[in-house]
Design an enzyme around this catalytic site. Structure first.
Site, PDB file in Angstrom:
ATOM      1  N   GLU A 161       0.814  -1.214   0.000  1.00 28.64           N
ATOM      2  CA  GLU A 161       0.000   0.000   0.000  1.00 28.64           C
ATOM      3  C   GLU A 161       0.849   1.266   0.000  1.00 28.64           C
ATOM      4  O   GLU A 161       0.512   2.263  -0.648  1.00 28.64           O
ATOM      5  CB  GLU A 161      -0.912  -0.002   1.230  1.00 28.64           C
ATOM      6  CG  GLU A 161      -1.936   1.115   1.258  1.00 28.64           C
ATOM      7  CD  GLU A 161      -3.083   0.879   0.288  1.00 28.64           C
ATOM      8  OE1 GLU A 161      -3.143   1.600  -0.729  1.00 28.64           O
ATOM      9  OE2 GLU A 161      -3.892  -0.017   0.547  1.00 28.64           O
ATOM     10  N   LYS A 174       4.361   4.561 -10.005  1.00 23.68           N
ATOM     11  CA  LYS A 174       3.090   4.421  -9.286  1.00 23.68           C
ATOM     12  C   LYS A 174       1.967   4.033 -10.245  1.00 23.68           C
ATOM     13  O   LYS A 174       1.088   3.231  -9.893  1.00 23.68           O
ATOM     14  CB  LYS A 174       2.770   5.722  -8.551  1.00 23.68           C
ATOM     15  CG  LYS A 174       3.722   5.992  -7.389  1.00 23.68           C
ATOM     16  CD  LYS A 174       3.557   7.384  -6.817  1.00 23.68           C
ATOM     17  CE  LYS A 174       4.556   7.618  -5.685  1.00 23.68           C
ATOM     18  NZ  LYS A 174       4.538   9.005  -5.183  1.00 23.68           N
TER      19      LYS A 174
END
Length: 251
Positions: free
Chosen positions: A130, A204
């Site tokens: 995460e 990302k």
């Protein structure tokens, strides 16, 4: 849980500072030059004080940390491209010992996602990452929890680039001036290339794509553009039209 922390930069340091508050025990810590292991539990304050005063967490072999008696490996070494080493090997070692892994390092899941998932499938351990996208914002778990109902993602994914563009637009300052300011404030790294050339945002996006589509995408699949060559005049023209310029990641 018993934690081993590999990497003692901002993320690793924060884990050490907060672990005890959340009922976890740190039993091993490694940085790039040394390591320390105590199966009875380490005093995180002592480890951090040693890091600040001597520049190392301990005099032991960093590799020994991977063999410590921990439940979860926190992998917070710097992100590397291509083979994603040494982060990938650290993940593999932990999973082969049936330990869980928490990643802050983007490399293994941006460059070797399929390999990580294969190792995870053969292990009693699990891999969570995460922290690789959005920091404390639960972006990846939100996507995963929607079970295929999220099909695309778009947004500002790099805080350093966002700070620089915001300051340039608000104050009419040049790129080099604002970059130096960001470095002085600790917003930008001494080598800001990952942030300003778009690599961090692209990594990302790759991780988001891998979670969205369960595919082994890598940085080579991304179209990457940064902000280093953006002239201040472009921001001025955007402002005249009631608009702004941001570095956007899109999947």
């Amino acid at each position: 849980m018993r934690l081993a922390v590999v990497g003692c930069g901002d993320v690793g340091t924060s884990v050490l500072e907060l672990a005890g508050e959340h009922g976890n025990e740190v039993v091993a810590v490694a940085d790039s030059t040394g390591g320390v292991v105590d199966d009875g539990g380490l005093d995180a304050g002592d480890v951090l004080a040693r890091k600040r005063s001597r520049g190392v967490v301990g005099s032991g072999d960093p590799e020994a940390v991977l063999d410590a008696d921990y439940d979860v490996l926190v992998e917070a070494t710097p992100t590397t491209l291509g083979d994603a080493e040494p982060g990938f090997s650290n993940v593999r070692h932990a999973l082969q010992r049936d330990r869980h892994v928490v990643l802050a390092n983007k490399g293994p899941v941006a460059e070797r996602y399929d390999d990580v998932r294969t190792l995870e499938a053969d292990s009693a351990g699990t891999v969570l990452f995460e922290a690789t996208v959005g920091g404390a914002i639960p972006v990846l778990s939100t996507v995963a929890d929607r079970d295929g109902r999220v099909t695309a993602a778009r947004g500002v994914l790099n805080g350093t680039a966002n700070f620089i563009l915001s300051r340039m637009a608000a104050e009419g300052l040049g790129y080099e001036h604002v970059l130096a300011e960001a470095q002085d404030l600790g917003v930008a790294e001494a080598d800001p290339s990952f942030d300003v050339d778009g690599t961090d945002a692209a990594l990302k996006c790759v991780i988001l794509a891998n979670v969205l589509y369960n595919d082994g995408h890598t940085l080579a699949d991304a179209e990457v553009e940064g902000i280093a060559d953006l002239p201040g005049s472009a921001l001025e023209l955007a402002a005249e039209d009631g608009r702004t310029i941001r570095l956007i990641g899109e999947v």
